[in-house]
Design a protein around this motif. Structure first.
Motif, PDB file in Angstrom:
ATOM      1  N   CYS A 107       0.851  -1.184   0.000  1.00 48.52           N
ATOM      2  CA  CYS A 107       0.000   0.000   0.000  1.00 48.52           C
ATOM      3  C   CYS A 107       0.889   1.237   0.000  1.00 48.52           C
ATOM      4  CB  CYS A 107      -0.898  -0.007   1.231  1.00 48.52           C
ATOM      5  SG  CYS A 107      -1.900   1.478   1.392  1.00 48.52           S
ATOM      6  N   SER A 108       0.627   2.175  -0.891  1.00 43.16           N
ATOM      7  CA  SER A 108       1.490   3.343  -1.054  1.00 43.16           C
ATOM      8  C   SER A 108       0.660   4.621  -0.962  1.00 43.16           C
ATOM      9  CB  SER A 108       2.212   3.259  -2.407  1.00 43.16           C
ATOM     10  OG  SER A 108       3.113   4.327  -2.565  1.00 43.16           O
ATOM     11  N   VAL A 109       1.083   5.518  -0.073  1.00 47.40           N
ATOM     12  CA  VAL A 109       0.353   6.759   0.182  1.00 47.40           C
ATOM     13  C   VAL A 109       1.284   7.947  -0.057  1.00 47.40           C
ATOM     14  CG1 VAL A 109      -0.930   8.087   1.913  1.00 47.40           C
ATOM     15  CG2 VAL A 109      -1.044   5.589   1.927  1.00 47.40           C
ATOM     16  N   GLU A 110       0.763   8.991  -0.711  1.00 49.88           N
ATOM     17  CA  GLU A 110       1.556  10.189  -0.977  1.00 49.88           C
ATOM     18  C   GLU A 110       1.492  11.120   0.234  1.00 49.88           C
ATOM     19  OE1 GLU A 110       0.595  11.999  -4.692  1.00 49.88           O
ATOM     20  OE2 GLU A 110       0.602  10.118  -5.801  1.00 49.88           O
ATOM     21  N   ILE A 111       2.670  11.526   0.715  1.00 49.86           N
ATOM     22  CA  ILE A 111       2.738  12.410   1.879  1.00 49.86           C
ATOM     23  C   ILE A 111       3.738  13.540   1.625  1.00 49.86           C
ATOM     24  CG2 ILE A 111       2.137  10.586   3.529  1.00 49.86           C
ATOM     25  CD1 ILE A 111       5.152  10.412   4.229  1.00 49.86           C
ATOM     26  N   GLN A 112       3.713  14.547   2.485  1.00 53.03           N
ATOM     27  CA  GLN A 112       4.708  15.612   2.468  1.00 53.03           C
ATOM     28  C   GLN A 112       5.641  15.407   3.651  1.00 53.03           C
ATOM     29  OE1 GLN A 112       5.019  18.408   0.243  1.00 53.03           O
ATOM     30  NE2 GLN A 112       3.624  17.155  -0.999  1.00 53.03           N
ATOM     31  N   VAL A 113       6.950  15.426   3.403  1.00 57.64           N
ATOM     32  CA  VAL A 113       7.940  15.211   4.452  1.00 57.64           C
ATOM     33  C   VAL A 113       8.790  16.464   4.611  1.00 57.64           C
ATOM     34  CG1 VAL A 113       9.972  13.869   5.144  1.00 57.64           C
ATOM     35  CG2 VAL A 113       8.028  12.728   4.069  1.00 57.64           C
ATOM     36  N   ASP A 114       9.002  16.871   5.855  1.00 51.84           N
ATOM     37  CA  ASP A 114       9.852  18.019   6.162  1.00 51.84           C
ATOM     38  C   ASP A 114      11.311  17.571   6.131  1.00 51.84           C
ATOM     39  OD1 ASP A 114      11.348  20.052   7.355  1.00 51.84           O
ATOM     40  OD2 ASP A 114       9.723  20.652   8.694  1.00 51.84           O
ATOM     41  N   VAL A 115      12.049  17.980   5.103  1.00 51.56           N
ATOM     42  CA  VAL A 115      13.470  17.644   4.975  1.00 51.56           C
ATOM     43  C   VAL A 115      14.273  18.926   5.144  1.00 51.56           C
ATOM     44  CG1 VAL A 115      15.264  16.625   3.521  1.00 51.56           C
ATOM     45  CG2 VAL A 115      12.917  15.763   3.392  1.00 51.56           C
ATOM     46  N   ASN A 116      14.818  19.090   6.347  1.00 52.18           N
ATOM     47  CA  ASN A 116      15.601  20.286   6.668  1.00 52.18           C
ATOM     48  C   ASN A 116      14.831  21.572   6.360  1.00 52.18           C
ATOM     49  OD1 ASN A 116      17.827  18.665   7.425  1.00 52.18           O
ATOM     50  ND2 ASN A 116      18.487  18.514   5.281  1.00 52.18           N
ATOM     51  N   GLY A 117      13.556  21.587   6.752  1.00 51.66           N
ATOM     52  CA  GLY A 117      12.747  22.792   6.602  1.00 51.66           C
ATOM     53  C   GLY A 117      12.058  22.933   5.263  1.00 51.66           C
ATOM     54  N   VAL A 118      12.327  22.000   4.346  1.00 46.81           N
ATOM     55  CA  VAL A 118      11.700  22.057   3.013  1.00 46.81           C
ATOM     56  C   VAL A 118      10.739  20.885   2.863  1.00 46.81           C
ATOM     57  CG1 VAL A 118      12.111  22.037   0.525  1.00 46.81           C
ATOM     58  CG2 VAL A 118      13.768  23.151   2.047  1.00 46.81           C
TER      59      VAL A 118
ATOM     60  N   LEU B 273       2.968 -13.173  12.061  1.00 41.12           N
ATOM     61  CA  LEU B 273       2.684 -12.001  11.238  1.00 41.12           C
ATOM     62  C   LEU B 273       3.752 -10.937  11.458  1.00 41.12           C
ATOM     63  CD1 LEU B 273      -0.698 -10.297  10.603  1.00 41.12           C
ATOM     64  CD2 LEU B 273       1.171  -8.896  11.443  1.00 41.12           C
ATOM     65  N   GLY B 274       4.292 -10.445  10.363  1.00 41.66           N
ATOM     66  CA  GLY B 274       5.228  -9.324  10.411  1.00 41.66           C
ATOM     67  C   GLY B 274       4.669  -8.183   9.586  1.00 41.66           C
ATOM     68  N   ALA B 275       4.787  -6.972  10.087  1.00 42.43           N
ATOM     69  CA  ALA B 275       4.278  -5.796   9.365  1.00 42.43           C
ATOM     70  C   ALA B 275       5.357  -4.726   9.359  1.00 42.43           C
ATOM     71  CB  ALA B 275       3.006  -5.269  10.027  1.00 42.43           C
ATOM     72  N   VAL B 276       5.455  -3.996   8.259  1.00 41.53           N
ATOM     73  CA  VAL B 276       6.516  -2.992   8.130  1.00 41.53           C
ATOM     74  C   VAL B 276       5.982  -1.704   7.515  1.00 41.53           C
ATOM     75  CG1 VAL B 276       8.362  -4.708   7.876  1.00 41.53           C
ATOM     76  CG2 VAL B 276       7.215  -3.816   5.838  1.00 41.53           C
ATOM     77  N   VAL B 277       6.740  -0.639   7.704  1.00 40.70           N
ATOM     78  CA  VAL B 277       6.451   0.641   7.062  1.00 40.70           C
ATOM     79  C   VAL B 277       7.755   1.154   6.457  1.00 40.70           C
ATOM     80  CG1 VAL B 277       6.803   1.923   9.218  1.00 40.70           C
ATOM     81  CG2 VAL B 277       5.469   2.958   7.381  1.00 40.70           C
TER      82      VAL B 277
ATOM     83  N   PRO C  94       7.684  15.872  -1.592  1.00 38.82           N
ATOM     84  CA  PRO C  94       6.715  14.771  -1.801  1.00 38.82           C
ATOM     85  C   PRO C  94       7.411  13.423  -1.650  1.00 38.82           C
ATOM     86  CG  PRO C  94       7.335  15.753  -3.913  1.00 38.82           C
ATOM     87  CD  PRO C  94       8.017  16.574  -2.853  1.00 38.82           C
ATOM     88  N   TRP C  95       6.860  12.578  -0.781  1.00 41.99           N
ATOM     89  CA  TRP C  95       7.388  11.237  -0.545  1.00 41.99           C
ATOM     90  C   TRP C  95       6.261  10.222  -0.697  1.00 41.99           C
ATOM     91  CZ3 TRP C  95      11.976   9.341   2.498  1.00 41.99           C
ATOM     92  CH2 TRP C  95      13.043  10.246   2.435  1.00 41.99           C
ATOM     93  N   LEU C  96       6.645   8.955  -0.830  1.00 43.57           N
ATOM     94  CA  LEU C  96       5.693   7.838  -0.796  1.00 43.57           C
ATOM     95  C   LEU C  96       5.900   7.059   0.499  1.00 43.57           C
ATOM     96  CD1 LEU C  96       5.964   6.485  -4.472  1.00 43.57           C
ATOM     97  CD2 LEU C  96       4.183   7.955  -3.521  1.00 43.57           C
ATOM     98  N   LEU C  97       4.823   6.868   1.250  1.00 43.69           N
ATOM     99  CA  LEU C  97       4.851   6.090   2.481  1.00 43.69           C
ATOM    100  C   LEU C  97       4.201   4.745   2.190  1.00 43.69           C
ATOM    101  CD1 LEU C  97       5.521   6.313   5.583  1.00 43.69           C
ATOM    102  CD2 LEU C  97       3.104   6.873   5.898  1.00 43.69           C
ATOM    103  N   MET C  98       4.896   3.642   2.489  1.00 46.47           N
ATOM    104  CA  MET C  98       4.398   2.307   2.113  1.00 46.47           C
ATOM    105  C   MET C  98       4.210   1.407   3.328  1.00 46.47           C
ATOM    106  SD  MET C  98       6.434   1.531  -1.427  1.00 46.47           S
ATOM    107  CE  MET C  98       6.716   2.853  -2.606  1.00 46.47           C
TER     108      MET C  98
END
Length: 555
Positions: free
Chosen positions: A301-312, A421-425, A315-319
């Motif tokens: 499952c892949s979700v589009e998110i915004q990530v704060d990278v050094n104040g900027v 069961l193993g689950a990861v992000v 767009p990232w994908l969270l899976m």
């Protein structure tokens, strides 16, 4: 030259041997077991004499904690002890042996150098024979190991080559449903008799019979593991009247029907799979799942998110991904639990993301039940639980994955089959991930670990009913994890210049090459002769369906 090396922990470091003695005395009630020694055995072949001394000091032993025993020491020790040795079955992946061989290459050894390993157990000579037999039975899992004759002449493991001739299944021309029922039982197929009759009719229209490979590939694709037969079964009459949660279940079911109607899915079969996915469909149709990434790649499952990278903001994908390995962990707990978390990691990894956090939920029967009360054909519950915990943590620690939630539930229902069961992000910068449709002329690259016999029939094995014979006959269905190989793929896929070359990717989970590569495009020809193998002797069917771990297919 060839050499057998014996390595034992020094007296102050024999923690494993001490704890094993306590475990055996408690679990098996062994009154005549007084002491136990563990010696690691390495059979090394084709090693240059000048490299051997260096290898003994730097690879096969640790100078601070280990001592290498010479032949005189071993002969005296064996003469004064009762003993037996256990080694991996030929064809099973042995991580200790594989790591030793890689280290020898770093020291200047050639690819001709071979390493086999075994564990030698030494106990007091006056141990009662029935207690020695109980001890050996407790320590050996016949699914992946066998006893080794430590006094036999030093020789490489004999590996039985498979018949390279792939037979045509001529009986498909005439078999009845009753014949197929007997054939299914004899061959241990996961598919149903109706499936076999359907295949028979299909090939009759083609004017020929299937080959063994074609049937095994279909059995893999149509296993419950790959086809989700149980979850896709049509539900026609649902009655909640016998449940104490009747009111809540009926209300939830009515809500499901209302969602189906609103989405115009009244003509679709009602299934458990439809129930599981209806809410996502409903939310997306109503504009509340716009951040869900939609593509042909559905390994995680892949979700589009915004990530704060050094104040900027970037767009990232969270899976997200979870995986169950109930069947493999039931019959070989260490490898089953290890490849459970390994398989969960591989799915988002195939999506080019870096997995950074995990959770583990498992279910067992009563682990305090005496070993003597273990159900026939099964491993003891406490052995499964403890060994699975070692397998999971071994893989997670080697790959560097933080598991921040661990929970085991104890209930009689898990005696029939364990839950593992193993689950990861995981996550990746969106610009690193390209999703494009494969085109004619594109190159498919197979990367990572090599293909072996371990894991042949894993998907079908986990889809079959477990019987008393399962523990003894399902050896090839167990996959062996190689976390270090997967770490290499992780590092490779963190490089933007690599991942932007990839149009589509698929990890090697259930079904092996025929599924992992077969799912990449609508039509492919796969040249099995080009597949890198762990060892010679595999035939085309085994290469096609082996689920050997830590491999990736990319377009």
């Amino acid at each position: 030259m060839d050499k057998r090396i014996f390595v034992e922990k020094k007296a102050d470091f024999q923690v494993k041997a001490s704890s094993l003695v306590a475990e055996l005395r408690h679990n098996l009630q062994l009154s005549s077991l007084k002491d136990l020694r563990l010696i690691q055995v390495y059979d090394v072949f084709n090693i240059p004499a000048d490299l051997l001394e260096k290898a003994q000091a730097h690879i096969f032993s640790e100078r601070v904690t280990d001592q290498v025993l010479d032949q005189i020491d071993i002969e005296k020790t064996l003469a004064a002890s009762a003993y037996f040795a256990i080694e991996a079955l030929p064809g099973q992946f042995d991580q200790r042996a594989a790591s030793a061989k890689e280290a020898l290459l770093l020291l200047g050894g050639s690819s001709d150098v071979q390493v086999n390993t075994a564990q030698l157990y030494l106990v007091n000579q006056d141990i009662a024979q029935d207690e020695l037999a109980a001890l050996k039975h407790y320590l050996l899992n016949p699914v992946d190991s066998r006893f080794k004759d430590i006094n036999a002449t030093l020789s490489p493991q004999a590996f039985v080559a498979s018949d390279k001739t792939i037979p045509n299944l001529d009986f498909f021309a005439s078999y009845s449903a009753e014949d197929f029922k007997a054939y299914k039982a004899k061959e241990g197929l996961a598919m149903e008799v109706d499936d076999l009759v359907f295949i028979q009719d299909y090939f009759k229209k083609l004017g020929r019979v299937p080959t063994e490979t074609e049937l095994k590939v279909l059995d893999t694709y149509w296993s419950d593991h790959c086809r989700h037969t149980t979850f896709e079964t049509e539900l026609r009459n649902l009655d909640f009247s016998q449940s104490k949660f009747q009111e809540q279940l009926q209300a939830t079911y009515d809500k499901y029907l209302a969602m189906r109607h609103e989405l115009g899915r009244d003509d679709k079969p009602q299934t458990l799979m439809d129930m599981a996915t209806i809410f996502g469909r409903y939310e997306r149709a109503n504009g509340r799942l716009d951040d869900l990434e939609v593509s042909d790649e559905i390994n995680a499952c892949s979700v589009e998110i915004q990530v704060d990278v050094n104040g900027v903001k970037e767009p990232w994908l969270l899976m997200f991904k979870n995986e169950t390995h109930n069947h493999p962990t039931e019959i070989e707990p260490f490898g089953g639990a290890a490849t459970c978390i390994g398989g969960a990691i591989r799915d988002p990894l195939s999506g080019r993301s870096y997995v950074y956090q995990a959770m583990r939920i498992s279910g067992a029967g009563d682990i305090t039940t005496p070993i003597a009360e273990t159900r026939a054909g099964k491993l003891p519950q406490q052995v499964i639980s403890k060994t699975a915990a070692h397998g999971y943590s071994s893989y997670g620690n080697q790959i560097g994955l933080a598991t921040t939630y661990v929970k085991e539930y104890f209930h009689p229902g898990f005696v029939a089959k364990r839950m593992e069961l193993g689950a990861v992000v995981g996550a990746a910068p969106k610009e690193n991930v390209v999703r494009e449709k494969p085109e004619a002329g594109d190159v498919v690259i197979l990367l990572g670990g090599k293909t072996g016999r371990d894991g042949v029939g894993g998907a079908t094995g986990s889809s079959k009913v477990q019987t008393v014979e399962s523990v003894e006959t399902a050896g090839a269905e167990v996959q062996k994890g190689n976390a270090l190989e997967e770490r290499k793929i992780q590092r490779l896929f963190r490089k933007k210049e690599v991942t932007r070359l990839i149009k589509k990717s698929n990890d090697f989970g259930a079904g092996g090459i025929c599924v992992a590569i077969g799912e990449l495009a609508d039509g492919l020809e796969i040249d099995l002769d080009k597949v890198p193998l762990k060892y010679a002797g595999l035939n085309g069917t085994e290469i096609a369906i082996s689920e050997s771990q830590e491999r990736m297919a990319v377009v």
